[in-house]
Write an enzyme that holds these catalytic residues in place. Structure first.
Site, PDB file in Angstrom:
ATOM      1  CG  HIS A 241      21.842  20.555 -10.487  1.00 45.61           C
ATOM      2  ND1 HIS A 241      23.169  20.882 -10.396  1.00 45.61           N
ATOM      3  CD2 HIS A 241      21.589  19.772  -9.403  1.00 45.61           C
ATOM      4  CE1 HIS A 241      23.698  20.320  -9.320  1.00 45.61           C
ATOM      5  NE2 HIS A 241      22.754  19.645  -8.694  1.00 45.61           N
ATOM      6  CD  GLU A 242      18.066  18.506  -8.165  1.00 50.01           C
ATOM      7  OE1 GLU A 242      18.178  17.289  -7.940  1.00 50.01           O
ATOM      8  OE2 GLU A 242      18.715  19.375  -7.535  1.00 50.01           O
TER       9      GLU A 242
ATOM     10  CG  HIS B 200      21.600  14.861  -9.206  1.00 55.08           C
ATOM     11  ND1 HIS B 200      22.825  14.389  -8.784  1.00 55.08           N
ATOM     12  CD2 HIS B 200      21.535  16.154  -8.781  1.00 55.08           C
ATOM     13  CE1 HIS B 200      23.470  15.379  -8.129  1.00 55.08           C
ATOM     14  NE2 HIS B 200      22.721  16.444  -8.131  1.00 55.08           N
TER      15      HIS B 200
ATOM     16  CD  GLU C 155      26.169  18.438  -7.165  1.00 53.44           C
ATOM     17  OE1 GLU C 155      25.382  17.528  -6.799  1.00 53.44           O
ATOM     18  OE2 GLU C 155      25.803  19.599  -7.338  1.00 53.44           O
TER      19      GLU C 155
HETATM   20 ZN    ZN Z   1      23.193  18.255  -7.120  1.00 58.81          ZN
END
Ligand code: ZN
Length: 496
Positions: free
Chosen positions: A261-262, A265, A291
């Site tokens: 997830h990170e 980003h 996101e």
């Molecule tokens: Zn996030």
């Protein structure tokens, strides 16, 4: 010096202060020794004030006035003037003494929230939340709006979005998801994750995260991975984008997906075109678009069957207890749906319902239709209707998120929009890349990352989110892509 040159120099000054601030904050949330915190807060406060003063300086307003009508600017310069000008006017609309009162009230509200959550006692937080709602409504009046005061607040996170549009996205989503989740939990066959039980040393989990970040194309020469309590990604500029993650000893998938997830980003920030540096455009288009990139890597790729074809031998090599577990079993174990009380622990199917509930409540608060004192009851009621579960105490209900205590109203919808944008962008990506699944199954993410760089990342904040989604997919934001994705995937996994 020309106005344009002075303007650029001014933005550079702000950008460099923000870069220093980012590094101080990264350190504060990773390695700063406990006793160093009070002084660090003071230093961060001082630098933040300097950056804020530069961002509302009268000379910046003069540069913007001149440049807004000036001919011959490049596309990047025009976008910069538009984005910086908008932020400048918003900041200028807030009287400094009002902002100071807000900042003090917010810090008191945060402490009250912590105590209220610890004791699971909403009454401790209630008077503070009433104040924060009041402040938020006054912010909305200062910013101005056409239809709903909520629109003025959401603008901060999702430029151009309105509550009317949000409702039109949410309505069909709710209609489809609520009954589908009921069917999944009542008629579906829940996959097993028995083989995932155990204790997994941090070093082992870290190795897995490093392997996955390397394979998706995260540039370790322009970043690093460190452990923290609440994972985040922070950029001190395009050549230094840092990822943090959290390893839970008893849950090996949690840390892995947190890293993906990170990492999503970070790939976005690492991919922003270098020409945008210090222009006010060197960040994501919006919280929702940001996101969309993290969810794309975490869920649409990371929780897909092709990904587990690639990752099964990798995880088998690192985690002895999973050495003989099949691709199919791993894939299914990574996709268990369980309606739960806590947003941050929610799976990709139920997650958006947590956000709908928050959106409805906070919109009501800002419009004056909902009273703070009624929140705990409204919360329990909505959880029951949407997810079929009801919190026994407020710590697991209305008190679970920090956002409202810091005055963040209008923020929650970005999480949901991220899921929706992600699914819509992914549908276009699939059309453009017919061999996506076979590449993913071989751990070859080069073309996928190049596509995202080309269509999403490099533009930074040049386009508003809706414009960007339309540019990429040819269509307005639409929740039906997400609904189809979820229904197809989980009808199969749950044997419906
Ligand atoms: Zn996030």
């Amino acid at each position: 010096m020309s106005t344009l040159a002075s303007y650029k120099e001014h933005l550079q000054e702000i950008g460099k202060l923000e870069s220093a601030l980012a590094l101080l904050q990264w350190d504060q949330r990773t390695y700063l020794p406990r006793k160093g915190h009070p002084v660090r807060s003071e230093v961060i406060g001082k630098l933040s004030k300097m950056a804020f003063e530069l961002s509302i300086a009268d000379e910046l307003g003069e540069y913007l006035d001149k440049l807004e009508g000036q001919e011959g600017l490049t596309e990047i310069e025009r976008a910069s003037v538009r984005v910086v000008g908008k932020a400048y006017r918003r900041s200028k609309a807030i009287p400094p003494e009002f902002y100071e009162r807000f900042a003090i009230a917010a810090s008191q509200a945060e402490s009250a929230w912590e105590e209220a959550k610890d004791k699971s006692d909403f009454s401790i937080f209630q008077p503070h939340l009433e104040k924060m709602v009041d402040f938020a409504r006054r912010f909305a009046e200062y910013y101005g709006y056409e239809e709903s005061p909520y629109d003025a607040l959401i603008e901060e996170y999702e430029p151009g979005m309105t509550s009317r549009e949000l409702r039109s996205v949410i309505e069909p989503l709710r209609r489809e998801l609520v009954p589908f989740i009921k069917r999944l939990t009542e008629d579906g066959t829940r996959p097993s994750n028995e083989f995932m039980r155990g204790t997994f040393p941090e070093a082992m989990q870290r190795e897995l995260s490093l392997l996955v970040l390397e394979s998706v194309g995260y540039d370790f020469d322009a970043g690093r991975l460190d452990p923290t309590v609440h994972p985040f990604t922070i950029s001190t500029g395009p050549a230094d984008v840092r990822v943090t993650t959290r390893f839970l000893p008893n849950d090996i998938l949690s840390g892995l997906f947190s890293s993906m997830h990170e990492g999503g980003h970070a790939l976005y920030d690492q991919g922003i075109a270098p020409e945008l540096r210090w222009s006010g455009l060197d960040e994501g288009a919006s919280y929702g678009i940001h996101e969309s990139q993290s969810r794309l890597w975490e869920n649409l790729i990371g929780r897909s069957r092709p990904f587990w074809k690639y990752f099964q031998p990798v995880i088998a090599g690192v985690v002895p207890q999973l050495a003989t577990v099949s691709v199919e079993d791993l894939y299914r174990a990574a996709n268990i749906v369980s309606p739960s009380l806590i947003r941050v622990e929610a799976d990709e199917v139920t997650y958006n319902l947590h956000i709908m509930l928050r959106f409805e409540l906070e919109e009501g608060l800002i419009n004056g239709k909902t009273k703070v004192e009624d929140l705990p009851e409204l919360w329990r009621d909505a959880m029951g209707r949407y997810l079929g579960v009801t919190p026994e105490d407020d710590a697991h209900g209305v008190l679970q998120d920090v956002h409202w205590s810091s005055g963040l109203f209008g923020y929650f919808p970005s999480y949901m929009l991220g899921n929706l944008y992600g699914a819509q962008i992914f549908a276009t990506l699939r059309d453009d890349m017919p061999d996506l699944d076979s590449k993913t199954a071989h751990g070859d993410f080069d073309d996928l990352l190049a596509w995202l760089h080309d269509k999403v990342h490099r533009f930074g904040k040049m386009y508003e989110p809706k414009q960007l989604v339309e540019r990429i997919t040819g269509k307005q934001p639409d929740s039906s892509y997400f609904v189809s994705y979820i229904k197809d995937k989980y009808t199969d996994i749950y044997d419906l």
